[in-house]
Design a protein around this motif. Structure first.
Motif, PDB file in Angstrom:
ATOM      1  N   ALA A   1     -12.739 -14.482  53.500  1.00 37.26           N
ATOM      2  CA  ALA A   1     -12.397 -15.786  54.063  1.00 37.26           C
ATOM      3  C   ALA A   1     -12.544 -15.728  55.570  1.00 37.26           C
ATOM      4  O   ALA A   1     -12.456 -14.669  56.173  1.00 37.26           O
ATOM      5  N   ALA A   2     -12.794 -16.886  56.182  1.00 40.90           N
ATOM      6  CA  ALA A   2     -12.935 -16.936  57.629  1.00 40.90           C
ATOM      7  C   ALA A   2     -11.625 -16.528  58.287  1.00 40.90           C
ATOM      8  O   ALA A   2     -10.550 -16.900  57.811  1.00 40.90           O
TER       9      ALA A   2
ATOM     10  N   HIS B   1      11.391 -17.351  45.975  1.00 40.12           N
ATOM     11  CA  HIS B   1      11.173 -18.023  44.693  1.00 40.12           C
ATOM     12  C   HIS B   1       9.701 -18.418  44.524  1.00 40.12           C
ATOM     13  O   HIS B   1       9.118 -18.219  43.456  1.00 40.12           O
ATOM     14  N   LEU B   2       9.131 -18.971  45.565  1.00 40.87           N
ATOM     15  CA  LEU B   2       7.771 -19.499  45.464  1.00 40.87           C
ATOM     16  C   LEU B   2       6.735 -18.404  45.241  1.00 40.87           C
ATOM     17  O   LEU B   2       5.629 -18.673  44.768  1.00 40.87           O
ATOM     18  N   ALA B   3       7.075 -17.171  45.592  1.00 41.42           N
ATOM     19  CA  ALA B   3       6.155 -16.062  45.363  1.00 41.42           C
ATOM     20  C   ALA B   3       6.121 -15.664  43.898  1.00 41.42           C
ATOM     21  O   ALA B   3       5.151 -15.050  43.431  1.00 41.42           O
ATOM     22  N   ARG B   4       7.174 -16.017  43.165  1.00 42.68           N
ATOM     23  CA  ARG B   4       7.290 -15.584  41.770  1.00 42.68           C
ATOM     24  C   ARG B   4       6.797 -16.637  40.780  1.00 42.68           C
ATOM     25  O   ARG B   4       6.327 -16.309  39.691  1.00 42.68           O
TER      26      ARG B   4
ATOM     27  N   VAL C   1       0.129 -16.041  47.763  1.00 51.59           N
ATOM     28  CA  VAL C   1       0.429 -14.648  48.107  1.00 51.59           C
ATOM     29  C   VAL C   1      -0.776 -13.937  48.712  1.00 51.59           C
ATOM     30  O   VAL C   1      -0.629 -12.975  49.465  1.00 51.59           O
ATOM     31  N   THR C   2      -1.984 -14.399  48.398  1.00 54.27           N
ATOM     32  CA  THR C   2      -3.178 -13.786  48.994  1.00 54.27           C
ATOM     33  C   THR C   2      -3.193 -13.995  50.495  1.00 54.27           C
ATOM     34  O   THR C   2      -3.485 -13.078  51.281  1.00 54.27           O
TER      35      THR C   2
END
Length: 367
Positions: A275-276, A301-304, A351-352
């Protein structure tokens, strides 16, 4: 923050993509001194270091401030020669260009990071101004006795130091760089040819975009902007603009914008990232977004899994508008993905992007 190059009136024939063996040797010395900046080159670094003569290794430390913490303009001497010189095809030709710099140019460039000279505006020459000379020696003292000795020699007898540096670089060429250059020069020449063709057929904007996504052209304003964590400006003169590729340089994108020198971009040609790279402003936005304690808890939470705003509000004991504001900050920073399922909107941490943030930050500050 950025470095800006005024290219008003610059003609296409004044722009040159050309490799430089001296610039690549300087980058090789940097990689050997700071291998942590270049983990992908660990194998090359280990191989060269293992067979390096101890005496040459000791000499390498004598003036390593020229390449350890940054990259001295002495390795790009063509930019300092009036009239528009270009780098040589061989190291010997590049060293001849280095010899054409005046003593004042040589010393000012060598001690740039010792005496803290203003880089992109006219300043007194260090050889003729006692105040600047004193400052150079004071700062050298804080760097240790080895740098003090080198600085004193350079101020007292520039020709002898110039001869020392030329001899040292020739010994490096014989010891390890000639073999490295024989492998790299074809890649660099091919890259320069590709970008020259792109310049001819598509224009400067397309050619700069192929150099790096962080290099942009504003044709209306006649300005190139390089996104870096420094502030600088320069103007193309009768010499034009030089662009020098490097195989060893990633993640560094060096911009020579020294007052009175030809502007020059020293850019890496190794395989691009998937990615740039984010801009400095994007990096700042992402790090600020993640630093807030509430948003850090949301990210747990949002990572899971993916959650709606209402679910997050219930879990964290907050109102939906409060959660929405925090999600908006994360989304603006490019850290969230969203998807709609019927009347529900689900949010999830990308997460990336977060995983890359550490390396993105490192590349940003080393750029």
């Amino acid at each position: 923050m950025s470095v800006r190059i005024d290219v008003t009136g610059l003609r296409q024939e004044g722009i040159a993509f050309v490799p430089s063996p001296l610039a690549e040797l300087g980058m090789a010395l940097h990689v050997l001194s700071e291998p942590g900046h270049h983990p992908a080159l660990q194998g090359w670094t280990t191989g060269v270091t293992a067979r390096l003569d101890p005496h040459l290794a000791d000499r390498m430390c004598e003036a390593d401030f020229l390449w350890r913490s940054t990259f001295s303009d002495l390795f790009l001497p063509a930019a300092g020669i009036p009239g528009g010189a270009t780098p040589g095809a061989t190291l010997a030709e590049d060293l001849d260009l280095l010899d054409k710099l005046t003593d004042e140019q040589f010393v000012d460039a060598a001690l740039e990071f010792t005496c803290m000279l203003t880089y992109d505006s006219r300043v007194p020459h260090i050889l003729s101004d006692p105040v600047v000379r004193g400052r150079a020696l004071d700062v050298a003292a804080s760097r240790g006795p080895r740098q003090v000795r080198f600085t004193e020699r350079l101020l007292q007898d520039p020709p002898s130091v110039r001869a020392w540096l030329r001899g040292f670089l020739r010994d490096c060429d014989e010891a390890f760089f000639a073999d490295t250059w024989s492998r790299l020069r074809h890649q660099l020449a091919a890259d320069a040819r590709r970008k020259t063709e792109l310049l001819r057929h598509k224009g400067l904007g397309e050619a700069l975009a192929s150099v790096s996504p962080v290099v942009t052209l504003d044709e209306a304003a006649g300005r190139i902007t390089v996104d870096k964590l420094i502030q600088g400006r320069t103007v193309t003169t009768d010499g034009g603009l030089l662009l020098v590729p490097t195989s060893l340089g990633r993640p560094h994108l060096n911009v020579l914008h020294r007052y009175g020198w030809q502007p020059l971009l020293h850019y890496p040609v190794s395989a691009p990232e998937p990615a740039a790279p984010p801009t400095v402003d994007q990096l700042s936005l992402r790090m600020t977004a993640l630093s807030h304690p509430v948003r850090m808890r949301l990210c747990r939470h949002l990572a899971r899994s993916a959650y709606t705003t209402g679910e997050l509000a219930q879990v964290h004991g907050m109102t939906a508008p409060e959660i929405s504001r925090h999600l908006g900050v994360l989304k603006k920073a490019g850290l969230l993905t969203t998807q709609r399922r019927g009347r529900y909107v689900l949010h999830q941490l990308d997460v990336t992007v977060v995983a890359r943030l550490g390396s993105d930050f490192l590349e940003g500050i080393l750029r």
